[in-house]
Design a protein around this motif. Structure first.
Motif, PDB file in Angstrom:
ATOM      1  N   PRO A 298      58.419  98.151 -96.716  1.00 22.03           N
ATOM      2  CA  PRO A 298      57.785  98.750 -95.505  1.00 22.03           C
ATOM      3  C   PRO A 298      58.975  98.995 -94.254  1.00 22.03           C
ATOM      4  CG  PRO A 298      57.239  96.641 -95.750  1.00 22.03           C
ATOM      5  CD  PRO A 298      58.036  97.025 -97.008  1.00 22.03           C
ATOM      6  N   LEU A 299      59.991  98.300 -94.486  1.00 23.90           N
ATOM      7  CA  LEU A 299      61.139  98.307 -93.303  1.00 23.90           C
ATOM      8  C   LEU A 299      62.374  98.996 -93.516  1.00 23.90           C
ATOM      9  CD1 LEU A 299      60.752  94.369 -92.406  1.00 23.90           C
ATOM     10  CD2 LEU A 299      59.273  96.419 -91.390  1.00 23.90           C
ATOM     11  N   LYS A 300      62.510  99.814 -94.772  1.00 23.52           N
ATOM     12  CA  LYS A 300      63.671 100.209 -95.106  1.00 23.52           C
ATOM     13  C   LYS A 300      64.345 101.380 -94.275  1.00 23.52           C
ATOM     14  CE  LYS A 300      61.794 103.812 -98.111  1.00 23.52           C
ATOM     15  NZ  LYS A 300      60.692 103.874 -99.340  1.00 23.52           N
ATOM     16  N   GLU A 301      63.374 101.922 -93.286  1.00 22.95           N
ATOM     17  CA  GLU A 301      63.993 103.217 -92.515  1.00 22.95           C
ATOM     18  C   GLU A 301      64.254 102.312 -91.279  1.00 22.95           C
ATOM     19  OE1 GLU A 301      64.636 106.138 -93.486  1.00 22.95           O
ATOM     20  OE2 GLU A 301      63.826 105.793 -95.323  1.00 22.95           O
ATOM     21  N   LEU A 302      64.421 101.158 -91.017  1.00 23.36           N
ATOM     22  CA  LEU A 302      64.638 100.389 -89.675  1.00 23.36           C
ATOM     23  C   LEU A 302      65.806  99.549 -89.721  1.00 23.36           C
ATOM     24  CD1 LEU A 302      60.810  99.114 -88.927  1.00 23.36           C
ATOM     25  CD2 LEU A 302      61.970 101.359 -88.230  1.00 23.36           C
TER      26      LEU A 302
ATOM     27  N   VAL B 218      63.162  96.390 -86.087  1.00 24.59           N
ATOM     28  CA  VAL B 218      62.230  95.347 -86.805  1.00 24.59           C
ATOM     29  C   VAL B 218      61.699  94.280 -85.645  1.00 24.59           C
ATOM     30  CG1 VAL B 218      62.080  93.689 -88.429  1.00 24.59           C
ATOM     31  CG2 VAL B 218      63.318  95.585 -89.009  1.00 24.59           C
ATOM     32  N   ARG B 219      62.897  93.906 -84.675  1.00 28.49           N
ATOM     33  CA  ARG B 219      62.540  92.781 -83.910  1.00 28.49           C
ATOM     34  C   ARG B 219      61.772  93.451 -82.705  1.00 28.49           C
ATOM     35  NH1 ARG B 219      68.259  90.140 -84.036  1.00 28.49           N
ATOM     36  NH2 ARG B 219      67.696  88.233 -85.496  1.00 28.49           N
ATOM     37  N   GLU B 220      61.762  94.793 -82.459  1.00 31.35           N
ATOM     38  CA  GLU B 220      60.889  95.425 -81.481  1.00 31.35           C
ATOM     39  C   GLU B 220      59.591  95.637 -82.067  1.00 31.35           C
ATOM     40  OE1 GLU B 220      60.647  99.809 -79.311  1.00 31.35           O
ATOM     41  OE2 GLU B 220      62.551  99.072 -80.251  1.00 31.35           O
ATOM     42  N   LEU B 221      59.420  95.934 -83.160  1.00 31.40           N
ATOM     43  CA  LEU B 221      58.212  96.106 -83.972  1.00 31.40           C
ATOM     44  C   LEU B 221      57.455  94.579 -84.002  1.00 31.40           C
ATOM     45  CD1 LEU B 221      56.135  97.603 -85.774  1.00 31.40           C
ATOM     46  CD2 LEU B 221      57.419  96.880 -87.904  1.00 31.40           C
ATOM     47  N   GLY B 222      58.219  93.489 -84.112  1.00 28.47           N
ATOM     48  CA  GLY B 222      57.710  92.236 -84.349  1.00 28.47           C
ATOM     49  C   GLY B 222      57.092  91.892 -82.781  1.00 28.47           C
TER      50      GLY B 222
END
Length: 132
Positions: free
Chosen positions: A54-58, A63-67
């Motif tokens: 699910p994170l392969k484009e990030l 990822v930290r921003e999403l978290g």
């Protein structure tokens, strides 16, 4: 792993795909380094739609921003990866020091992420991980 019965869920990030010259990132890339999450077996499983990434484009900062947006705990969002051989030793060389105007501010921000096990040092050397 038996490719006939295996489904993998992995935390692959875009730089992993770029560095390992995955077709998911580029059709023209050269391998910079290999990754456990982009091996021939993983590539075969991807072709069979047996890999969930699910994170392969990030990138890591995204990822930290999403978290943070998901209100994940800070210790999870800001955790450092287990230091493998690539993170253990860095030899950086430069003919002259490279320091932006915000060097001290960046050093202070970086120091906020130090722990008992991890020290932080901003070097006056211009470096780059991956360009692409």
């Amino acid at each position: 792993l038996d490719p006939n019965t295996t489904v993998l869920a992995m935390g692959t990030l875009r730089p992993d795909l770029i560095e390992s010259a995955s077709e998911l990132a580029s059709g023209n890339a050269k391998v910079i380094k290999t990754h456990h999450n982009d091996t021939p077996l993983v590539r075969e499983l991807r072709k069979r739609n047996q890999v969930i990434e699910p994170l392969k484009e990030l990138h890591k900062d995204e990822v930290r921003e999403l978290g943070m947006k998901l209100n994940a705990p800070d210790e999870l969002v800001w955790r450092h990866p287990f230091p493998g051989p690539g993170l253990g030793i860095r030899l950086l060389c430069a003919k002259e020091a490279y320091m932006n105007d915000d060097f001290e501010d960046v050093a202070k921000q970086l120091a906020k992420h130090a722990t008992d096990d991890i020290s932080t040092t901003l070097l006056p050397v211009r470096t780059v991980g991956v360009q692409g």
